[in-house]
Design an enzyme around this catalytic site. Structure first.
Site, short mmCIF file in Angstrom:
data_model
loop_
_atom_site.label_atom_id
_atom_site.label_comp_id
_atom_site.label_asym_id
_atom_site.label_seq_id
_atom_site.Cartn_x
_atom_site.Cartn_y
_atom_site.Cartn_z
N CYS A 173 0.96 -1.05 -0.02
CA CYS A 173 -0.01 -0.06 0.10
C CYS A 173 0.77 1.19 -0.04
O CYS A 173 0.75 2.35 -1.22
CB CYS A 173 -0.77 -0.03 1.69
SG CYS A 173 -0.46 -0.85 2.40
N HIS A 221 -2.90 6.65 4.91
CA HIS A 221 -1.59 6.16 4.74
C HIS A 221 -1.03 7.72 4.25
O HIS A 221 -1.66 8.02 3.35
CB HIS A 221 -0.66 5.18 4.10
CG HIS A 221 -0.97 4.39 4.95
ND1 HIS A 221 -1.87 3.50 6.01
CD2 HIS A 221 -0.59 3.02 3.83
CE1 HIS A 221 -1.43 2.34 5.85
NE2 HIS A 221 -0.74 1.88 4.85
O1 L14 Z 1 3.10 -6.07 2.11
O2 L14 Z 1 0.24 -3.60 8.20
O3 L14 Z 1 0.93 -5.44 1.97
O4 L14 Z 1 -0.07 -2.93 7.70
C1 L14 Z 1 0.25 -3.95 3.71
C2 L14 Z 1 -0.05 -3.71 5.40
C3 L14 Z 1 2.05 -5.50 5.42
C4 L14 Z 1 1.49 -5.15 6.59
C5 L14 Z 1 1.88 -5.68 2.73
C6 L14 Z 1 0.06 -3.06 7.30
C7 L14 Z 1 0.92 -5.79 3.52
C8 L14 Z 1 0.73 -3.51 6.17
#
Ligand code: L14
Length: 347
Positions: A131, A251
């Site tokens: 993300c 984010h």
């Molecule tokens: O790599 O804990 O797709 O916010 C993205 C969200 C890993 C964990 C990924 C989190 C995830 C992340």
């Protein structure tokens, strides 16, 4: 459902991202003739509404993918590792939202505004990037294309919904407990699988995902490695610090970049952002206009603002980049990849 649409499966349909995938498919009026909602054994039997119809989640098994043309996976890396190859074996194209295959050289890692053409090289699986990476490269690509890019230093301010619906519940429960002066034992963050957990309400945690041996977290290394792969720039200098905040969705990122070209001004970067696909410029400091996560929620775009010249480095600039981590960061980018498959006549 349309008879001339596609047969779709959503794996992890009850999760934070899975639910947004369903909403996005509805909103885009994605051509669907049949949709299967798949989940872990634990969530099987639960119901969810899609296009006004109640659907029951089924346990995801290898046979579930019989006849499926597009499978959207967002049920964790281990589910993807086990079942994505099974889906491909049965003729489906998998769009995988986990980190399981992202750095696999045979798997395209795609943000359509940046490297849509990479989809053409797929051999069954297409990966949806992390993300934080997605929203950053969406903002960087127009700058790279116009002025070249040398270096990126990013600090993230990440929402808890990235860690799933349980983490959102934990933030809310903690906040309430703290306001009432009640005891609360943190259980999920920064990483559920580790022994130590910290309060996230009224706090900031400088750890997302596990630590690697070099002192960076896996989330930071994902941002670094995925950015180079998506932008086809193995030589790009990238450093990242990933931080969790008590924000539910959206984010934010503070970017410092250095471009190749000399003599450019923040105004030039602003103009690029104004015309870039998938980007909304919100940059009017005089009127206190800048992107914020609370106002990016539910929107597909990446919001960019606070664009300014570095005070010492003539080719250095600062930007503030915000996006809904469940939409452009996950569900929307995945559905966008599916739309690109159709557009490029690959399905
Ligand atoms: O790599 O804990 O797709 O916010 C993205 C969200 C890993 C964990 C990924 C989190 C995830 C992340």
């Amino acid at each position: 459902m349309e008879t001339n649409g596609y047969r779709i499966a959503v794996v992890g349909a009850s999760g934070a991202v899975g639910q947004q995938m369903l909403k996005t498919l509805e909103e885009r009026d994605f051509p669907i003739s049949e949709i299967k909602l798949l989940s872990s054994k634990r969530s099987a039997g639960t119901k969810t509404v899609f296009k006004g119809k109640e659907l029951v989640l089924e346990e995801a098994l290898p046979e579930s993918f019989e006849g499926v043309q597009i499978a959207l996976f967002s049920a964790g890396g281990s589910v993807s590792k086990e079942l994505a190859p099974e889906a491909v074996k049965r003729g489906a194209v998998v769009i995988d939202n986990t980190s399981a295959f992202r750095m696999d050289p045979d798997v395209p890692l795609v943000v359509p505004e940046v490297n849509e053409e990479d989809i053409k090289k797929h051999s069954g699986i297409i990966a949806n990037p992390n993300c934080s990476t997605i929203q950053m490269v969406a903002a960087l690509e127009p700058i790279r294309a116009a002025y070249g890019l040398k270096k990126v230093v990013v600090s993230t301010y990440q929402a808890v919904s990235g860690a799933g619906t349980k983490a959102v519940d934990e933030l809310k429960e903690q906040a309430q407990a703290i306001l009432k002066d009640e005891e609360y034992t943190p259980e999920l963050l920064p990483v559920k699988a580790l022994e130590k957990h910290y309060q996230i309400a009224f706090n900031v945690i400088p750890q997302i995902d596990k630590f690697e041996e070099n002192g960076y977290t896996f989330e930071e290394m994902k941002m670094i490695n995925e950015t180079k792969k998506i932008m086809h720039m193995p030589e790009l200098k990238v450093a990242a610090t990933c931080v969790r905040l008590p924000v539910v969705t959206g984010h934010s990122e503070s970017l410092y970049i250095e471009i190749e070209e000399e003599g450019r001004d923040a105004k030039d970067i602003r103009k690029l952002m104004e015309n870039a696909p998938g980007i909304t410029l919100q940059d009017d400091p005089e009127n206190q206009v800048y992107p914020m996560p609370a106002f990016s929620e539910g929107k597909n775009d990446v919001f960019v603002g606070r664009i300014r010249n570095d005070l010492d480095q003539s080719n250095g600039f600062h930007l503030w980049v915000v996006s809904d981590n469940l939409l452009k960061g996950a569900a929307w980018n995945s559905v966008q990849i599916a739309e690109s498959l159709i557009k490029l006549k690959l399905i």
